[in-house]
Structures are given as C-alpha cells and as structure tokens.
Write an enzyme that holds these catalytic residues in place. Structure first.
Site, PDB file in Angstrom:
ATOM      1  N   SER A 100      -9.184   0.184   8.540  1.00  0.00           N
ATOM      2  CA  SER A 100      -9.061  -1.094   7.829  1.00  0.00           C
ATOM      3  C   SER A 100     -10.224  -2.037   8.085  1.00  0.00           C
ATOM      4  O   SER A 100     -10.053  -3.150   8.616  1.00  0.00           O
ATOM      5  CB  SER A 100      -7.745  -1.750   8.195  1.00  0.00           C
TER       6      SER A 100
ATOM      7  N   ASP B  37      -6.809   0.040   4.386  1.00  0.00           N
ATOM      8  CA  ASP B  37      -5.350  -0.184   4.412  1.00  0.00           C
ATOM      9  C   ASP B  37      -4.814  -0.738   3.086  1.00  0.00           C
ATOM     10  O   ASP B  37      -3.688  -0.426   2.686  1.00  0.00           O
ATOM     11  CB  ASP B  37      -4.918  -1.080   5.591  1.00  0.00           C
TER      12      ASP B  37
ATOM     13  N   ARG C 297      -1.564   3.557  14.833  1.00  0.00           N
ATOM     14  CA  ARG C 297      -0.562   4.619  14.747  1.00  0.00           C
ATOM     15  C   ARG C 297      -1.193   5.954  14.434  1.00  0.00           C
ATOM     16  O   ARG C 297      -2.186   6.036  13.717  1.00  0.00           O
ATOM     17  CB  ARG C 297       0.373   4.403  13.562  1.00  0.00           C
TER      18      ARG C 297
HETATM   19  C1  BG6 Z   1       0.636  -1.863   8.303  1.00  0.00           C
HETATM   20  C2  BG6 Z   1      -0.242  -0.825   7.672  1.00  0.00           C
HETATM   21  O1  BG6 Z   1       1.940  -1.732   7.837  1.00  0.00           O
HETATM   22  O2  BG6 Z   1       0.139  -3.126   7.973  1.00  0.00           O
HETATM   23  C3  BG6 Z   1      -1.657  -1.004   8.186  1.00  0.00           C
HETATM   24  O3  BG6 Z   1       0.248   0.452   7.964  1.00  0.00           O
HETATM   25  C4  BG6 Z   1      -2.132  -2.367   7.897  1.00  0.00           C
HETATM   26  O4  BG6 Z   1      -2.502  -0.060   7.585  1.00  0.00           O
HETATM   27  C5  BG6 Z   1      -1.163  -3.354   8.455  1.00  0.00           C
HETATM   28  O5  BG6 Z   1      -3.421  -2.560   8.441  1.00  0.00           O
HETATM   29  C6  BG6 Z   1      -1.582  -4.745   8.076  1.00  0.00           C
HETATM   30  O6  BG6 Z   1      -0.766  -5.693   8.712  1.00  0.00           O
HETATM   31  P1  BG6 Z   1      -1.011  -6.237  10.182  1.00  0.00           P
HETATM   32  O7  BG6 Z   1      -0.241  -7.488  10.198  1.00  0.00           O
HETATM   33  O8  BG6 Z   1      -0.499  -5.211  11.096  1.00  0.00           O
HETATM   34  O9  BG6 Z   1      -2.489  -6.477  10.310  1.00  0.00           O
HETATM   35  C1  GLC Z   2     -10.144  -7.091   7.174  1.00  0.00           C
HETATM   36  C2  GLC Z   2     -10.906  -5.830   6.866  1.00  0.00           C
HETATM   37  C3  GLC Z   2     -10.349  -5.163   5.629  1.00  0.00           C
HETATM   38  C4  GLC Z   2      -8.852  -4.986   5.801  1.00  0.00           C
HETATM   39  C5  GLC Z   2      -8.194  -6.291   6.100  1.00  0.00           C
HETATM   40  C6  GLC Z   2      -6.708  -6.144   6.299  1.00  0.00           C
HETATM   41  O1  GLC Z   2     -10.395  -7.982   6.167  1.00  0.00           O
HETATM   42  O2  GLC Z   2     -12.258  -6.122   6.680  1.00  0.00           O
HETATM   43  O3  GLC Z   2     -10.961  -3.930   5.424  1.00  0.00           O
HETATM   44  O4  GLC Z   2      -8.329  -4.443   4.632  1.00  0.00           O
HETATM   45  O5  GLC Z   2      -8.767  -6.838   7.245  1.00  0.00           O
HETATM   46  O6  GLC Z   2      -6.382  -5.338   7.361  1.00  0.00           O
END
Ligand code: BG6
Ligand code: GLC
Ligand code: BG6
Ligand code: GLC
Length: 917
Positions: free
Chosen positions: A602, A656, A539
């Site tokens: 992340s 994240d 996003r």
């Molecule tokens: C989102 C966050 O809501 O959730 C992201 O904005 C995050 O930063 C993500 O990485 C994690 O959940 P998923 O299931 O999308 O990997």
């Molecule tokens: C993976 C990444 C970590 C992140 C997580 C959740 O483990 O290495 O940085 O926080 O995924 O998205």
C-alpha cells in the site's frame, strides 16, 4: 404609688390573659423543637429527591441547577448591566466591577414600577415593558452606544440547561403573565429588546435572586456558600457537589443549586403542620395548591395570615367584642409591614392600635395585646420554618464536606428579614439551636442581589471571550460549500494532469497505471497466498477461491512490524516479511508449498506490468532505506532467495485501493472505485484506456491508482491548510509530501487534534494552561480513540475517562472542548474525502457521456469503519457535490487480501493462456 403598682399588675395580668388566649387559639401554629427537627429531616429527604435524576420529576422541591460553578474570586471585572425582577421592587442597574484585586463595585440604579396589568397581563407585553425600562435607563445614563453584557436576576423558578437560558416552570408570588410558563425567558427578553434598534445588549446570565444574594455576599466573604431570601417570597440556594447533581453531567467541583424551597409541602408533606388559615389563604391566592411552604413564611402572605386569624377570632367573639370591621374582610388589608410595625419593641402596641383603628376597628387595650401576640406567633412560625429548612441545607453542606464542624456564611436578603424587628434574631437563634455543630455567620446583602449577578455575568463574559477564541480556531476547519466545490474542481484538474503524458511528470496526483484491466468474472479458482502490507496490520493470508460460486475461504495471521524495521534497512524489512511468510506456512502446515502470491503493497508504485512495481517513495509510517526507486517484487524475491527455504511465484503487486475494489467487485460488478480511509488516504478507479496516455492501447479500461494523498503538494490547497496542518506536516516522516492525506487520514487526524490542543492550552483555554508531557507525545490520538471520543452515546464523564486513559488530566469542561476539536477535524476530513470522490465519479459520468451514473465504491480503512460520523459525512458530501451520480458505498469486509488473490488468479490464468499460445 399604689395606683401605679395596681396598674402594672393589672396590665401584666391582662397581657398574660390575652397571650394565653391567643396561644390557646393558635396552638397549632406554635411548633415545638421536636416538630422542627422533624421538618429538618423531611426537607433533607426532599433535597435528595430533587437532586436524583429519577426522583426529580415527581419532587416538589425542584433543586434547580444554576450553572453557577464558583463563588467570586476577586478577579472579576468590567462594566455590566443588570435587571432585578421579581422581588418587591423592579430595578435596572449599571454595575462597575473594578480592576483585579481591589474588590471595588460601583452601582447606579433606577427603580421602575411593576403595575398589576403588566405583571398579570400578556407575557410579550411584560418583556416589552422590561426592555422599555432598560432602554430608558440606558438613555438616561448615556449608555446607548456601549455594548454591555447583561445579567438578569429573575426571581422565579427556572429550569436551566446553561447559564444564559431558563425556562420558567411556573410563576410564583404576584406574577402571572400569560404565555411565559414553559418558555425561555432570556430569549423572550432578547426578542423584546430587538424592538429597540439602538439597544445592543447581550444577556449572558440568568440568575435567581437567591443566587445573586449568595454571590453578592461571597464577594465580601469567601465562606459564603448559601443564599436565603425572606422577602415577598422565600427561597434558598447553596453550593452542592457536582457528583451529587444527577441532572448535570460532570462530577468535579460544585454548582449552585436553587432549591425553590417555597414549593416544599406541595405534595402534601406538610399537611400535619398546615392550619385552616394556611388553607384558606392558599385558596384565595393566585396559585392555589402551590408554594405551600412559602405561603407559611414569606412577606406576601404573613399579613394576610394575620388578617384571617383576626377575622376568625373576631367572629368567635375573642376580639373586638365580636365586632368585625368591613376593612377586616378585605383581602390584603393587613400587610407584612403592618405586622412588623405591630411587633416593634417599644412603639409596637401604639402601632397596633393605630393600624387596627385605621381598619375601622375600635380595639381595647386587651385587643391590642392579643393582636400583637397573633403577629408574633405568625412571624415566629415563619422564622422557625425557615430555620428548619436552612438547618437541613447546612447539615447537607457539612456532610458533603465530611466535617465534624462547619464554618460557613449565609447571605441574606428580603424585606421581611430586613424590616421585621425580631425576625433575624429569632431565625439565627433557632438555626444555631437546630445545628449546633455549625458556626454560621449571617451576612445581610446590603446591595441586593445585583452585585452578585454582575459577578456571575463577569465570569460568563470571560467564558464567552474564551469561547470566541476556541470558535475562531475551529472555524478554520469549517469549510464552506464554495471551498469544497473548489477542492472538487482542483482535484479534477489534477486527475487530468496525472493522466496526460506532458503533464504527468510534474503531477502531484500521480495516476499510476496498475495493469489491472478487468473485474473477476467468477471463473477464477485455486489456492493463493497474499500479503497485505501498509495498513494498520501486516497480514499473511491463504485464499482459496472456488470457481463459479463466487465464494472464497480465507485464513490469515497478523504479524507485527516493529518500528525499527519499518524505519530500518530495506533488506531487514523484506527479510522480516519473508520470516513472517515462513511462520505462516509453518502454521498452516504448508511448508514447501509453491503457491502463487499476490502482494498488497500500500504505497505508490510505478508499474510496468502486474508483477512489477517500483516504489516511488514511502508514505505513512514507513521509511526503510534502499527501497525507493527499487522494484519491490524483486526485493521480495531476493529476500526469499536469501532465506532459501521455499519458493513462491509472485504474480501480482497490488495497491490496497485496488485490492479493495476487487474484493468488492467480486460481489458487485458496478464497483469501479476503491477507496481507503485508514492510516493513509487513497483512491483507485477504472479509467478508459484512451485517457491513459502513459500506456499503449485505447481499448477497454484499466485501473488507475490515483495516489491522491499527494494532492496539494504543489500548494493548490494552501488556502484551506491551517497552521496546525503545517505543524503536522513538519513533524512527519515526509515533510511537504502527501498534504491531502495529512488532512484526511487516520494517521494524521489525531496529530492535528494534538496540535490544536497544544495551541489552545498555550492560549490558556484548556488543561489550566499546562502542556503536559503526554500532550507533547506524538501519535497519542489514534483513530480508535478519536472514534470513541466522538461517539454520541458517550457521556461527558466517559469522554473524560478516555482522555484520562490517554494520560490527559482533563476537567469536564476540557473534555467538551476536546470532543469539539475532534469533531471539527474529522468533519473536515470526511468532507475533503467527499469532495475528492465527487471529482472522480463526475469524471466517470462525463467520460461515459451519461446523464446519470450509477456506481459502487468499495471502501476500507479503520477511519471509515470505526469513526461514528465519518462515513455519513463523506456520503452526504458526495451527494451534494456530485448530484448526478448515484453512489453506493460498499464496505470491504474481507480486506484487500481477497482482492489481491483474485487479481493473482486472473493474472495466473492470463499467464497460463499466454504460455499455451
Ligand atoms: C485493510 C486492508 O482492511 O485496510 C489493507 O486489508 C488496507 O490492505 C487497510 O491497507 C487500510 O486501513 P488501515 O486503517 O488499516 O490503514
Ligand atoms: C498511502 C499510500 C497509498 C495507500 C494509502 C492507503 O496514501 O501512498 O498507496 O493506498 O496510503 O493505505
Ligand atoms: C432585593 C434583591 O434586595 O431583595 C432582589 O435585589 C430580591 O433580587 C429581593 O428579589 C427579595 O426581597 P423582596 O422583599 O423585595 O421580595
Ligand atoms: C419565590 C420564587 C423564587 C424566589 C423567591 C424569593 O419563591 O419562586 O425563585 O427566589 O420567591 O424571591
């Protein structure tokens, strides 16, 4: 010569007169073809009513599902015990079904008496008696040391929800033991057997005698799909299409239905046919008002009907010169075997005289002829009624199969059918007349219902063996409390390792300082851009923070990152990101605006400041080249420069977990932990500076991105990792890395499930042993599908539909197993998360020297959000493993972009302050 003729004439005349007399008297008992066709139609309607979910509760014909799904196919084998209780004789048997293909069955049996005080006494004593007989049998046959599966033929109406369970709906026939109705007879018998310490028997199947009969006959004739008993009681079963059985989930194949047709008429449906004799008989029975159809038909009642008729006729002066013997007044004095004897072709008349004389009567020749005819009318009516109900079943079978003509076999048993000289012939004839479009073969079950019960038990024992194999696999995923405590404690050790300078370089849980030192205080304000890369969606966001009010406005757009970019070159990846930013600015009408930007990235980054982050290594689904070891902020800046269209002030790079903690911390100041249960698995928390040996200074706190996904990479979780975890790891982009993440996060759970399903299929326990192309395809079980499959609200058919949508052609049985597999895998994931989190909150509690800690965890991620049980199990586990911490879970509704913007705002303020100094 003349005298002989005269005698013959006299006798014929006498016979005609008597027959006419009886016919007139029993006019009501003689059913016309028209009436019989009407009974057929009524019974058809009853069957329909019994099968319907809404109509079943008020139906008198219960149409009970038996959970017997197929007739024998010849592959059954093994040694079984069998009990046959409820007919005229109680038997214990040993059945040996021979090796495949040969269709060879050997039986050894022993009859035991069933005295009235047992069958009408106390229920517990009845079952103890049955267990005693079984023990006696096994001792005599020297079977004590063997563990044998047992099939119980129990010839009473039982409501079953599985093959090895049956709740007695009501006693019928001669039985009336107290305290059994409404209880499961299998567990009662199992309990009774426990009293015999040396008895090791597993009751695998409960079958009605009709079912046993059908299966016995089907073993010899595969066309057999109906079983009928005309004995002490009467009843029938047949194979119904699953799609018509509303009381059982699933719609493929067939299941045997025990109609319990004996209760036909209990709701008044046969009142126009019932006679005063039927009513009188019913009143004197053990179960008045019940089994009204049975009472017009079966062996337990026919003799009594005859007696009541004779008594009435005698009273009316139509028999025995109006004389009644005292014996004729006694209930039960005429039995079905007498009726059968009186109707014998040649000796019948002589038998009649003898039987009547034994009753203390002095019958004339005319009386004997008349009594014989009474018997005929009563037994003929019985055969007619049976034929009508059977005709309804046959018609139903034919219609189910959409055939113009049905060829089928009916398995028959019961003493009335077997010993009555005319009964079978009459029954067959009427059935054929009522259903001319069915070619019916009637096959007598010579060996009773036990052979069939053994077949059912054989199948059940095969299913049980398969079940054991499945359970063995799933057991690998069931962690004991000790194991979870072990995980918690190991995690604690790893957290400490990562924080210490000496051990940090080798630590698998990297404990990365984030340079985020405080929570937002509400004074933050301004407009910020945010990027959110690394979760399910990429996003770009615009975040407007208004000071004081703790309110934030956000605008965002989701962009796709194609696989070839995720796994292409670093330049391509960052150019793509900048392209998306450009599109977004365009879309928002902000072209050229120079906004501060927070970058949620992340992946594990080693940070030397809030705006510096060197990617240690890719995780999850990313593998772009030339990024590892590089500063991602620099890479982004360079890409912006390459595009040369706009400039952005990249103020912060944020994991994240950190973004999530901040998002939640904006609302709840107690929020000091950020947790992601999504594509990946990770956690961050606020640590005392004095514990962070990698960063100078001892004052205050700093957020540590634990990167706990790497937990176990040193082998410390090998005791709980399964072969399936290893297979998933080997097939991943980063083998050997992120082992904890691979046991817990959304990107991998579906893969674990897939590996298990492949293995179960290989073992022949699923998908008919066929591994489809689809099952070989990586990534088919996304988190959203797992979540749907495990939803409690979903019926089996819906689960099957989801699997079908995924391209997996599964039966309902398969669907049950798939759902269980998903459940075991996701439960373990949630528990492992709980153990990890417990380690962190306990550490925080101890570090601060608190007896009790109150702490909030901000959570995000599709697994946590979508899965129906994950969050609950996670929370329960934390409670269990960190009992002195009161943990509140706060779902991050706005994603981590908001948190990233807040961090950017704080950093910007500090930057400004530094500049002004
Ligand atoms: C989102 C966050 O809501 O959730 C992201 O904005 C995050 O930063 C993500 O990485 C994690 O959940 P998923 O299931 O999308 O990997
Ligand atoms: C993976 C990444 C970590 C992140 C997580 C959740 O483990 O290495 O940085 O926080 O995924 O998205
Ligand atoms: C026997 C079966 O042959 O017939 C029993 O083995 C069944 O299971 C019985 O109950 C029915 O007939 P009757 O006449 O004994 O009630
Ligand atoms: C009674 C029982 C039934 C059984 C039949 C024949 O009707 O209720 O379950 O099949 O007798 O034994």
């Amino acid at each position: 010569m003349f005298a002989v003729h005269l005698m013959a004439f006299y006798f014929t005349k006498l016979k005609e007169d008597q027959i006419k007399k009886v016919d007139r008297f029993l006019y009501h008992m003689r059913l016309s073809d028209e009436t019989l066709l009407d009974v057929v139609a009524r019974f058809q309607a009853e069957m329909q009513k019994g099968l319907g979910k809404d109509t079943n509760p008020t139906a008198s014909v219960k149409m009970l599902p038996t959970f017997v799904r197929a007739i024998p196919d010849g592959s059954e084998n093994g040694e079984f015990l069998s009990l046959d209780l409820g007919g005229s004789k109680f038997r214990v048997l040993k059945v040996q079904v021979s090796e495949e293909g040969k269709r060879n069955v050997q039986m050894e049996s022993q009859f035991y008496p069933t005295p009235n005080e047992i069958i009408r006494g106390n229920g517990t004593e009845l079952f103890e008696y049955v267990a005693d007989c079984l023990a006696d049998f096994m001792k005599t046959k020297e079977l004590m040391q063997k563990k044998l599966p047992l099939g119980l033929t129990f010839s009473f109406p039982c409501k079953q929800t599985k093959l090895e369970e049956g709740v007695l709906l009501s006693w019928t026939k001669k039985f009336k033991a107290r305290g059994v109705q409404g209880t499961d007879v299998v567990s009662s018998l199992t309990n009774a057997m426990r009293k015999h310490k040396d008895l090791d028997v597993d009751i695998l199947a409960l079958v009605n005698d009709t079912v046993g009969t059908m299966m016995t006959c089907a073993y010899d004739d595969p066309y057999c799909e109906v079983g009928v008993i005309i004995g002490t009681g009467t009843n029938a079963c047949y194979m119904e299409d699953m799609s018509n059985i509303e009381l059982v989930e699933g719609d493929e194949g067939r299941m045997c239905i025990n109609t319990e047709w004996g209760a036909f008429g209990d709701d008044g449906a046969l009142e126009d046919i019932r006679t005063e004799f039927d009513r009188e008989l019913d009143l004197g029975s053990l179960n008045p008002g019940k089994q009204l159809f049975e009472k017009m038909i079966s062996g337990l009642y026919l003799g009594e009907l005859v007696r009541l008729i004779l008594l009435k006729m005698a009273k009316a002066g139509l028999l025995f010169g109006g004389e009644k013997s005292s014996a004729l007044h006694i209930k039960g004095k005429i039995e079905t075997r007498h009726v059968a004897a009186m109707e014998k072709y040649k000796e019948g008349l002589a038998n009649t005289r003898e039987i009547l004389t034994d009753l203390g009567l002095e019958p004339s020749e005319a009386d004997c002829v008349a009594v014989q005819h009474v018997c005929t009318i009563v037994s003929f009516r019985s055969a007619n009624l049976c034929a009508a109900a059977l005709a309804a079943i046959l018609t139903r079978l034919r219609e189910n199969k959409k055939l113009a003509r049905l060829r089928t076999t009916v398995g028959m048993d019961g003493t009335l059918y077997k010993i009555h000289p005319q009964y079978p012939k009459r029954l067959h004839k009427v059935v054929r007349k009522l259903v001319p479009n069915c070619d019916v073969r009637f096959l007598l079950s010579e060996s009773g219902s036990t052979k069939g019960a053994a077949m059912v038990t054989a199948v059940a024992s095969r299913v049980q063996a398969q079940r054991k194999q499945i359970d063995k696999v799933l057991a690998l995923f069931r962690l004991t409390r000790e194991q979870l405590v072990g995980v918690r404690d190991k995690m604690r050790v790893e957290l400490e390792y990562g924080l210490k300078r000496d051990t940090h370089p080798l630590a698998t849980v990297k404990m990365l300082p984030t340079y985020v030192c405080g929570m937002p205080d509400g004074t933050e304000k301004g407009k910020f851009l945010a990027l959110d890369l690394g979760g399910t969606n990429f996003r770009v966001l615009l975040v407007k923070i208004r000071s004081g009010r703790r309110s934030v406005r956000m605008y965002n757009k989701i962009f796709a990152i194609p696989l070839e970019i995720m796994q292409g070159t670093g330049e391509e990846l960052f150019d793509h990101i900048v392209q998306c930013i450009a599109d977004f600015l365009d879309y928002m009408g902000l072209k050229g605006a120079q906004l501060p930007l927070g970058f949620t990235f992340s992946f594990p980054c080693r940070q030397a400041g809030i705006d510096k982050g060197t990617l240690i290594e890719w995780t999850k689904g990313f593998k772009a080249t030339d990024c590892e070891g590089e500063d991602v902020v620099d890479m982004l800046r360079e890409a912006i420069k390459r595009r040369n269209e706009f400039d952005l002030d990249i103020v912060a790079v944020v994991n994240d977990t950190v973004g999530t903690m901040m998002t939640c911390g904006y609302e709840d100041r107690n929020c000091e932990v950020g947790l992601i249960a999504g594509t990946g698995s990770n956690m961050c928390y606020m640590e005392e500076m004095r514990n962070i040996e990698l960063v100078e200074g001892d004052e205050g706190k700093m957020c540590i991105n634990t990167e706990w996904g790497g937990f176990g990479d040193n082998g410390c979780l090998d005791d709980i990792r399964t072969q399936y975890d290893k297979e998933v790891d080997e097939g991943s982009l980063n083998p050997g890395k992120q082992r904890y993440e691979k046991m817990t996060s959304g990107m991998y759970l579906g893969e674990i499930v897939r590996q298990i399903l492949i293995d179960l299929t290989k073992q022949g326990l699923l998908f008919r042993g066929q591994i489809s192309e689809r099952l070989r395809t990586r990534g088919i079980f996304e988190t959203k599908f797992l979540s749907q499959i495990e939803s409690d609200r979903l019926a089996l058919l819906q689960v099957r539909r989801i699997l079908q949508q995924l391209g997996l052609d599964s039966t309902c049985e398969d669907s049950i197993v798939v759902k269980e597999v998903c459940g075991a895998v996701s439960q373990r994931a949630a528990e492992l998360y709980g153990a990890g989190l417990a380690a962190v909150v306990e550490k925080r509690r101890e570090d601060q020297g608190f007896e009790h800690l109150k702490i909030t965890v901000g959570v995000d991620g599709t697994l946590y959000k979508l899965h129906p049980h994950f969050s609950r199990i996670l929370q329960e586990t934390v409670k269990e493993l960190a009992p002195r911490c009161d943990v509140t879970f706060m779902l991050s509704e706005d994603g981590s972009g908001k948190g990233a913007a807040l961090i950017t705002a704080v950093a910007k303020r500090l930057q400004q302050a530094r500049r002004e100094n």
